[in-house]
Design an enzyme around this catalytic site. Structure first.
Site, PDB file in Angstrom:
ATOM      1  N   THR A  60      27.683  53.075  44.481  1.00 37.05           N
ATOM      2  CA  THR A  60      28.408  53.229  43.218  1.00 37.05           C
ATOM      3  C   THR A  60      27.433  53.403  42.065  1.00 37.05           C
ATOM      4  O   THR A  60      27.657  54.213  41.152  1.00 37.05           O
ATOM      5  CB  THR A  60      29.315  52.009  42.978  1.00 37.05           C
ATOM      6  OG1 THR A  60      30.297  51.939  43.998  1.00 37.05           O
ATOM      7  CG2 THR A  60      29.997  52.092  41.617  1.00 37.05           C
ATOM      8  N   GLU A 108      48.601  21.282  25.150  1.00 40.91           N
ATOM      9  CA  GLU A 108      49.395  20.159  24.673  1.00 40.91           C
ATOM     10  C   GLU A 108      49.141  19.892  23.186  1.00 40.91           C
ATOM     11  O   GLU A 108      50.073  19.598  22.436  1.00 40.91           O
ATOM     12  CB  GLU A 108      49.063  18.896  25.483  1.00 40.91           C
ATOM     13  CG  GLU A 108      49.336  19.041  26.974  1.00 40.91           C
ATOM     14  CD  GLU A 108      48.127  19.503  27.768  1.00 40.91           C
ATOM     15  OE1 GLU A 108      47.947  19.032  28.899  1.00 40.91           O
ATOM     16  OE2 GLU A 108      47.360  20.363  27.245  1.00 40.91           O
TER      17      GLU A 108
END
Length: 374
Positions: A202, A53
């Site tokens: 991983t 704003e």
């Protein structure tokens, strides 16, 4: 389509520009309209910086336009509290705007309708609900955390057309499934989150760094699910643990039986979180992340980790990069078993070079973000 919707959709486009730069704040966009003409545009550009704003009002001044009597379209309820910046409601009132159109209420404790009530008390007309679902999707992690204190979970992976997450062969030319542009897109996603998680497999296979690149100052917590403390002491994660937060999630029994390894891990700068034997490590971790204020967790693990989150119904969002490749049916990590009954709401498809990016919310995610229409 109404003019109001057109203006709000423009505000939503502006809001998206802030993604990856404003978190954990919400991404917000604003458009100021007077006599059917746009006289100001703005969005929240950076965490700690002026809100949408304020930037839109500044744009009015730059354009030489007077916002008095105008209408502002804003994607989230204007703030009415002092934080890193002043209240946007005060700025709107001071500018003598006539009307405020809000896409959705801010569910935070310091807001939750207070800003709207303050504007109405000042004699400004306020409408709420234009493009509400779209506004909630943009800030779904913020919406969930502000409403429940719980972490939003996004699962992300790259796969071939036949559902493989990795090649059967391990030579470098087969290392990546997705294209370079998709990997760059994935790093944008990393910049939006507070934590990134993988499983120990991983780490053992790829030795990842798990940082967003370029970092732009952000350092999400890196998390490894490692029930038996198998993480190598010379891996990249531990080598950088004193610079970038690293959390190892293990079982309490492993902490007791591998005290020497645990001390070595801690001495390198990592933190160890021990899950009690009676608890699910995923549920335990998410509870701890919520207490630490982590709004958004990105899960980048292999099929076992991804499947665990899906099976436990802990995923709120899914992002899949599908490469135009068919891999060896007899080799590679297969994800299809975990996604057979996966249904996504508000799904989107985007072409990225030679790949396709599919994203959407799970039913749990829709509920958590307060979205009632799929």
């Amino acid at each position: 389509m109404t003019h109001a919707r057109n203006y709000m959709e423009l505000a939503l486009q502006l809001a998206r520009r802030g993604l990856g730069n404003v978190e954990p704040n919400p991404a917000v966009g604003a458009v100021i309209v007077k006599n059917g003409k746009i006289i100001g545009r703005g969005w929240h550009k950076k965490f700690g910086g002026p809100h949408a704003e304020i930037n839109a009002l500044a744009d009015c001044k730059k354009q030489g336009a007077n916002p008095k009597g105008a209408t502002i379209f804003v994607t989230l309820e204007p703030c009415c509290h002092f934080g890193k910046t002043g209240p946007c409601t005060d700025a709107i009132i001071a500018a003598k705007l006539k009307k405020v159109v809000v896409a959705t209420i801010d569910p935070s404790e310091h807001a939750n309708g207070k800003g709207i009530r303050q504007l109405r008390k000042a004699g400004i007309k306020v409408d709420v609900g234009e493009c509400e679902a779209e506004a909630r999707v943009i800030n779904s992690p913020f919406m969930k955390f502000a409403s429940t204190g719980k972490t939003w979970v996004t699962l992300k992976w790259a796969q071939s057309i036949d559902g493989k997450l990795a090649w059967a062969k391990t030579d470098s030319k087969h290392r990546w499934i997705s294209c370079e542009e998709s990997r760059k897109d994935a790093h944008k996603l990393r910049r939006q989150v507070g934590a990134i998680l993988v499983g120990i497999n991983t780490v053992l296979k790829d030795d990842p760094l798990l940082t967003p690149r370029p970092a732009r100052g952000k350092k999400p917590i890196r998390i490894v699910l490692d029930n038996h403390l198998r993480i190598p002491l010379d891996c990249k994660l531990l080598k950088t643990a004193k610079d970038v937060p690293l959390l190892i999630v293990t079982r309490a029994v492993s902490l007791r039986t591998k005290t020497k390894k645990a001390k070595q891990i801690i001495s390198r700068g990592a933190e160890i979180l021990a899950c009690p034997a009676s608890r699910s490590n995923l549920q335990f971790l998410l509870t701890q992340l919520g207490k630490r204020g982590v709004q958004h967790l990105l899960v980048e693990g292999g099929p076992t980790v991804i499947g665990s989150f899906l099976k436990a119904k802990l995923a709120d969002e899914v992002v899949i990069y599908v490469a135009a490749k068919i891999l060896d049916a007899k080799g590679g990590a297969d994800i299809s078993w975990a996604t057979n009954n996966l249904h996504l709401c508000r799904a989107g498809i985007k072409h990225i070079c030679c790949d396709i990016r599919i994203n959407g919310l799970t039913k749990n995610g829709m509920t958590a973000a307060g979205i009632t229409k799929g």
